[in-house]
Design a protein around this motif. Structure first.
Motif, PDB file in Angstrom:
ATOM      1  N   ASP A 114       4.979   7.083 -24.974  1.00 51.35           N
ATOM      2  CA  ASP A 114       6.355   7.400 -25.334  1.00 51.35           C
ATOM      3  C   ASP A 114       7.218   6.137 -25.326  1.00 51.35           C
ATOM      4  O   ASP A 114       8.048   5.923 -26.222  1.00 51.35           O
ATOM      5  CB  ASP A 114       6.919   8.432 -24.364  1.00 51.35           C
ATOM      6  CG  ASP A 114       8.307   8.909 -24.764  1.00 51.35           C
ATOM      7  OD1 ASP A 114       8.474   9.393 -25.898  1.00 51.35           O
ATOM      8  OD2 ASP A 114       9.246   8.766 -23.948  1.00 51.35           O
ATOM      9  N   VAL A 115       7.021   5.291 -24.315  1.00 45.31           N
ATOM     10  CA  VAL A 115       7.772   4.037 -24.238  1.00 45.31           C
ATOM     11  C   VAL A 115       7.432   3.137 -25.420  1.00 45.31           C
ATOM     12  O   VAL A 115       8.315   2.493 -26.000  1.00 45.31           O
ATOM     13  CB  VAL A 115       7.484   3.326 -22.902  1.00 45.31           C
ATOM     14  CG1 VAL A 115       8.034   1.906 -22.912  1.00 45.31           C
ATOM     15  CG2 VAL A 115       8.090   4.114 -21.744  1.00 45.31           C
ATOM     16  N   ARG A 117       6.524   4.060 -28.387  1.00 42.45           N
ATOM     17  CA  ARG A 117       7.181   4.602 -29.587  1.00 42.45           C
ATOM     18  C   ARG A 117       8.657   4.227 -29.627  1.00 42.45           C
ATOM     19  O   ARG A 117       9.234   4.067 -30.700  1.00 42.45           O
ATOM     20  CB  ARG A 117       7.025   6.126 -29.632  1.00 42.45           C
ATOM     21  CG  ARG A 117       5.664   6.616 -30.081  1.00 42.45           C
ATOM     22  CD  ARG A 117       5.678   8.105 -30.360  1.00 42.45           C
ATOM     23  NE  ARG A 117       5.901   8.881 -29.149  1.00 42.45           N
ATOM     24  CZ  ARG A 117       4.923   9.356 -28.380  1.00 42.45           C
ATOM     25  NH1 ARG A 117       3.662   9.114 -28.689  1.00 42.45           N
ATOM     26  NH2 ARG A 117       5.209  10.067 -27.291  1.00 42.45           N
ATOM     27  N   ASN A 118       9.290   4.094 -28.455  1.00 43.86           N
ATOM     28  CA  ASN A 118      10.716   3.762 -28.392  1.00 43.86           C
ATOM     29  C   ASN A 118      10.995   2.265 -28.482  1.00 43.86           C
ATOM     30  O   ASN A 118      12.165   1.856 -28.485  1.00 43.86           O
ATOM     31  CB  ASN A 118      11.312   4.275 -27.072  1.00 43.86           C
ATOM     32  CG  ASN A 118      11.340   5.789 -26.996  1.00 43.86           C
ATOM     33  OD1 ASN A 118      11.262   6.474 -28.021  1.00 43.86           O
ATOM     34  ND2 ASN A 118      11.429   6.319 -25.790  1.00 43.86           N
ATOM     35  N   ALA A 119       9.943   1.456 -28.526  1.00 40.90           N
ATOM     36  CA  ALA A 119      10.109   0.002 -28.473  1.00 40.90           C
ATOM     37  C   ALA A 119      10.980  -0.503 -29.620  1.00 40.90           C
ATOM     38  O   ALA A 119      10.924   0.006 -30.743  1.00 40.90           O
ATOM     39  CB  ALA A 119       8.748  -0.683 -28.520  1.00 40.90           C
ATOM     40  N   ARG A 120      11.780  -1.521 -29.308  1.00 42.89           N
ATOM     41  CA  ARG A 120      12.623  -2.144 -30.330  1.00 42.89           C
ATOM     42  C   ARG A 120      11.767  -2.870 -31.362  1.00 42.89           C
ATOM     43  O   ARG A 120      12.055  -2.849 -32.554  1.00 42.89           O
ATOM     44  CB  ARG A 120      13.590  -3.123 -29.673  1.00 42.89           C
ATOM     45  CG  ARG A 120      14.592  -2.467 -28.741  1.00 42.89           C
ATOM     46  CD  ARG A 120      15.343  -3.511 -27.920  1.00 42.89           C
ATOM     47  NE  ARG A 120      16.308  -2.906 -27.023  1.00 42.89           N
ATOM     48  CZ  ARG A 120      16.913  -3.565 -26.047  1.00 42.89           C
ATOM     49  NH1 ARG A 120      16.662  -4.843 -25.853  1.00 42.89           N
ATOM     50  NH2 ARG A 120      17.779  -2.945 -25.260  1.00 42.89           N
ATOM     51  N   ARG A 122       7.321  -4.100 -31.838  1.00 46.48           N
ATOM     52  CA  ARG A 122       5.991  -4.031 -31.254  1.00 46.48           C
ATOM     53  C   ARG A 122       4.976  -4.623 -32.219  1.00 46.48           C
ATOM     54  O   ARG A 122       5.196  -4.645 -33.442  1.00 46.48           O
ATOM     55  CB  ARG A 122       5.608  -2.597 -30.888  1.00 46.48           C
ATOM     56  CG  ARG A 122       5.485  -1.655 -32.091  1.00 46.48           C
ATOM     57  CD  ARG A 122       5.113  -0.261 -31.651  1.00 46.48           C
ATOM     58  NE  ARG A 122       4.681   0.569 -32.772  1.00 46.48           N
ATOM     59  CZ  ARG A 122       4.143   1.774 -32.649  1.00 46.48           C
ATOM     60  NH1 ARG A 122       3.978   2.301 -31.445  1.00 46.48           N
ATOM     61  NH2 ARG A 122       3.756   2.453 -33.709  1.00 46.48           N
ATOM     62  N   LEU A 142      11.317  -3.875 -24.940  1.00 42.95           N
ATOM     63  CA  LEU A 142      11.799  -2.602 -24.410  1.00 42.95           C
ATOM     64  C   LEU A 142      13.258  -2.650 -23.989  1.00 42.95           C
ATOM     65  O   LEU A 142      13.791  -3.714 -23.671  1.00 42.95           O
ATOM     66  CB  LEU A 142      10.966  -2.198 -23.180  1.00 42.95           C
ATOM     67  CG  LEU A 142       9.442  -2.179 -23.326  1.00 42.95           C
ATOM     68  CD1 LEU A 142       8.810  -1.758 -22.002  1.00 42.95           C
ATOM     69  CD2 LEU A 142       9.005  -1.260 -24.449  1.00 42.95           C
ATOM     70  N   SER A 143      13.854  -1.479 -23.961  1.00 42.27           N
ATOM     71  CA  SER A 143      15.155  -1.338 -23.322  1.00 42.27           C
ATOM     72  C   SER A 143      14.956  -1.342 -21.815  1.00 42.27           C
ATOM     73  O   SER A 143      13.850  -1.107 -21.310  1.00 42.27           O
ATOM     74  CB  SER A 143      15.826  -0.029 -23.747  1.00 42.27           C
ATOM     75  OG  SER A 143      15.115   1.080 -23.211  1.00 42.27           O
ATOM     76  N   ASP A 146      13.677   2.156 -20.516  1.00 41.47           N
ATOM     77  CA  ASP A 146      12.268   2.433 -20.787  1.00 41.47           C
ATOM     78  C   ASP A 146      11.357   1.568 -19.921  1.00 41.47           C
ATOM     79  O   ASP A 146      10.318   2.031 -19.436  1.00 41.47           O
ATOM     80  CB  ASP A 146      11.953   2.212 -22.271  1.00 41.47           C
ATOM     81  CG  ASP A 146      12.314   3.410 -23.124  1.00 41.47           C
ATOM     82  OD1 ASP A 146      12.321   4.536 -22.595  1.00 41.47           O
ATOM     83  OD2 ASP A 146      12.584   3.233 -24.327  1.00 41.47           O
TER      84      ASP A 146
END
Length: 237
Positions: A114-115, A117-120, A122, A142-143, A146
């Motif tokens: 999940d993290v 997928r949320n990456a700024r 990759r 990452l944020s 996350d």
């Protein structure tokens, strides 16, 4: 008598001339004095500059962090790259280079997926280093939320944690069936807002891939080392 008339005319002429001059003065444009007064009231060039809006570029904070750079496959992990070169690229059916996320999706847990997928940003790379062994590494930006969520999840699962070259490294051996190696070594590396996830199908041991991944990140982003202490939560007491 004649002289008196002449004198009277001269006086009258003088008076009329004086009145004429006075009248001209009263009706004359107030150019010089009024113009100077208006000029005195108008701002000088220096004061006008002070009221202008600041330049947008100069308004940018000088300490604004630059975006984190993800290294290319030739510099992302120098140890894996060197092993690939030493063994001989001609021996492999597929060369080293960019990798899809199949290995990550198969081996990583649900929170890590999940993290990711949320990456700024990759990216993934792979290096065959022996006939049966391959190193696959993914790097993501990452944020803070996350990153902390993933670190807390790894600690909750009791992943062994260590500090290496200013980064937090979590390492575990995951058994895999139908493999000569018998297990896959997984390293999660956190430095600044960068996360490197390394999968080595080569069994146990410290192969140096985690340290090499840290070096690749810091070579591309020297400022990450200064941010590392603040960005990764400390282990719970």
């Amino acid at each position: 008598m004649r002289n008196w008339k002449i004198l009277t005319g001269a006086i009258a002429l003088g008076i009329s001339g004086a009145l004429l001059v006075a009248g001209c003065a009263e009706n004359a444009p107030q150019g010089s004095s009024d113009t100077r007064a208006e000029q005195d009231k108008s701002p000088t060039p220096e004061s006008a500059d002070e009221t202008e809006a600041p330049d947008a570029a100069l308004a940018t904070p000088v300490d604004a962090a630059a975006p984190t750079v993800i290294p290319g496959c030739d510099t992302m992990n120098a140890v894996a790259q060197q092993e690939y070169q030493d063994f001989g690229p001609e021996h492999f059916s597929e060369p080293a280079g960019e990798a899809n996320f199949a290995v990550f999706d198969e081996q990583a847990g649900p929170i890590a997926q999940d993290v990711m997928r949320n990456a700024r940003e990759r990216s993934g790379c792979r290096w065959p280093v022996h006939m049966e062994n391959t190193v696959t590494q993914y790097v993501a930006v990452l944020s803070r939320d996350d990153r902390e969520r993933l670190v807390e999840a790894l600690r909750a699962e009791a992943w062994p944690e260590r500090q290496l070259d200013g980064a937090s490294v979590f390492t575990s051996e995951v058994p895999i069936a139908n493999s000569i190696a018998g297990s896959i070594q997984v390293n999660h590396v956190f430095v600044g807002d960068a996360w490197a996830s390394i999968f080595y199908f080569g069994g146990q041991g410290d192969w140096g891939y985690a340290g090499s991944a840290i070096k690749g990140l810091l070579d591309a982003n020297p400022e990450l080392l200064a941010e590392a202490a603040e960005s990764t939560p400390s282990p719970a007491e």
